[in-house]
Design a protein around this motif. Structure first.
Motif, PDB file in Angstrom:
ATOM      1  N   VAL A 102       0.843  -1.201   0.000  1.00 12.12           N
ATOM      2  CA  VAL A 102       0.000   0.000   0.000  1.00 12.12           C
ATOM      3  C   VAL A 102       0.876   1.248   0.000  1.00 12.12           C
ATOM      4  O   VAL A 102       0.646   2.182  -0.782  1.00 12.12           O
ATOM      5  CB  VAL A 102      -0.974  -0.002   1.198  1.00 12.12           C
ATOM      6  N   TYR A 103       1.875   1.278   0.877  1.00  8.34           N
ATOM      7  CA  TYR A 103       2.793   2.418   0.914  1.00  8.34           C
ATOM      8  C   TYR A 103       3.481   2.586  -0.440  1.00  8.34           C
ATOM      9  O   TYR A 103       3.592   3.697  -0.954  1.00  8.34           O
ATOM     10  CB  TYR A 103       3.844   2.237   2.013  1.00  8.34           C
ATOM     11  N   ALA A 104       3.947   1.475  -1.008  1.00  7.52           N
ATOM     12  CA  ALA A 104       4.636   1.537  -2.301  1.00  7.52           C
ATOM     13  C   ALA A 104       3.680   1.958  -3.416  1.00  7.52           C
ATOM     14  O   ALA A 104       4.110   2.479  -4.446  1.00  7.52           O
ATOM     15  CB  ALA A 104       5.271   0.181  -2.620  1.00  7.52           C
ATOM     16  N   ASN A 105       2.401   1.765  -3.205  1.00 11.41           N
ATOM     17  CA  ASN A 105       1.399   2.189  -4.186  1.00 11.41           C
ATOM     18  C   ASN A 105       1.106   3.686  -4.056  1.00 11.41           C
ATOM     19  O   ASN A 105       0.780   4.349  -5.032  1.00 11.41           O
ATOM     20  CB  ASN A 105       0.110   1.380  -3.976  1.00 11.41           C
ATOM     21  N   GLU A 106       1.222   4.209  -2.847  1.00 12.87           N
ATOM     22  CA  GLU A 106       0.884   5.604  -2.582  1.00 12.87           C
ATOM     23  C   GLU A 106       2.061   6.565  -2.767  1.00 12.87           C
ATOM     24  O   GLU A 106       1.855   7.755  -2.959  1.00 12.87           O
ATOM     25  CB  GLU A 106       0.338   5.755  -1.155  1.00 12.87           C
ATOM     26  N   PHE A 107       3.271   6.046  -2.653  1.00 10.92           N
ATOM     27  CA  PHE A 107       4.465   6.878  -2.765  1.00 10.92           C
ATOM     28  C   PHE A 107       5.379   6.295  -3.839  1.00 10.92           C
ATOM     29  O   PHE A 107       5.430   5.080  -4.018  1.00 10.92           O
ATOM     30  CB  PHE A 107       5.235   6.918  -1.433  1.00 10.92           C
ATOM     31  N   THR A 108       6.127   7.166  -4.492  1.00 10.31           N
ATOM     32  CA  THR A 108       7.115   6.684  -5.457  1.00 10.31           C
ATOM     33  C   THR A 108       8.280   6.076  -4.695  1.00 10.31           C
ATOM     34  O   THR A 108       8.453   6.314  -3.487  1.00 10.31           O
ATOM     35  CB  THR A 108       7.643   7.823  -6.349  1.00 10.31           C
ATOM     36  N   GLU A 109       9.102   5.344  -5.405  1.00 14.09           N
ATOM     37  CA  GLU A 109      10.282   4.754  -4.785  1.00 14.09           C
ATOM     38  C   GLU A 109      11.165   5.836  -4.177  1.00 14.09           C
ATOM     39  O   GLU A 109      11.636   5.700  -3.047  1.00 14.09           O
ATOM     40  CB  GLU A 109      11.064   3.946  -5.829  1.00 14.09           C
ATOM     41  N   GLN A 110      11.346   6.932  -4.909  1.00 13.99           N
ATOM     42  CA  GLN A 110      12.186   8.015  -4.394  1.00 13.99           C
ATOM     43  C   GLN A 110      11.569   8.670  -3.161  1.00 13.99           C
ATOM     44  O   GLN A 110      12.271   8.988  -2.207  1.00 13.99           O
ATOM     45  CB  GLN A 110      12.459   9.068  -5.468  1.00 13.99           C
ATOM     46  N   GLU A 111      10.261   8.856  -3.170  1.00 13.04           N
ATOM     47  CA  GLU A 111       9.599   9.427  -1.999  1.00 13.04           C
ATOM     48  C   GLU A 111       9.772   8.528  -0.777  1.00 13.04           C
ATOM     49  O   GLU A 111      10.016   9.017   0.338  1.00 13.04           O
ATOM     50  CB  GLU A 111       8.111   9.652  -2.283  1.00 13.04           C
TER      51      GLU A 111
END
Length: 174
Positions: free
Chosen positions: A108-117
């Motif tokens: 979910v986190y990886a879906n909501e934020f980019t890898e860089q974020e």
């Protein structure tokens, strides 16, 4: 009885306020998660570990086993002994499955934020301010909820007084 009414009113108001903060879409089934890079998932897991997110779901399996047993007991009282024994077996058999929640949360986190974020968030949480946030935020949230409940109770009394005053104007005592 009056105190219970106040508490229920405050709880209802607090719940209503909480719902107004959550976007309407957040209350429905989440969309399917996109594939995320292993690095994004790893960063998300690191963030969740720093936030001690696993504490939220550590007892998920035994709690769900207990709830299921209790529900089955309601309509099968004559099987209480068996259901108690089976609950232990089921809990042992399914132990560790709560880790699936952590995996899902990372996605979910990886879906909501980019890898860089996510990497930037890891860096932030490792900074002195990020460490302070990790330490202080749970207390701040707890105190905020307490304040909101106290405010809701007091405001509920104000609303109650307004209702009574308006009803008195109509010649009706409540």
């Amino acid at each position: 009885m009056k105190r219970l009414s106040r508490i229920l009113s405050a709880a209802s108001l607090a719940f209503g306020l909480a719902l107004t903060v959550v976007p309407a879409g957040a209350q429905t089934t989440p969309p399917p998660l996109k594939d995320a890079s292993p690095a994004a998932i790893a960063a998300a897991k690191e963030i969740l570990a720093m936030k001690n997110a696993s504490a939220m779901y550590a007892n998920a399996v035994p709690n769900l086993v207990q709830q299921t047993k209790d529900q089955l007991l309601q309509s099968n009282l004559n099987y209480q002994k068996d259901l108690n024994e089976v609950a232990v077996i089921v809990a042992q058999k399914l132990a560790g499955r709560e880790k699936e929640i952590g995996e899902g949360m990372a996605k979910v986190y990886a879906n909501e934020f980019t890898e860089q974020e996510l990497k930037d968030l890891v860096t932030f949480y490792k900074s002195p301010l990020g460490q302070k946030l990790l330490t202080a935020e749970p207390r701040a949230i707890q105190f905020s909820m307490s304040y909101m409940n106290q405010w809701a109770q007091q405001f509920g009394e104000t609303i109650n007084g307004e209702f009574r005053a308006e009803m008195r104007k109509r010649g009706k005592q409540i």
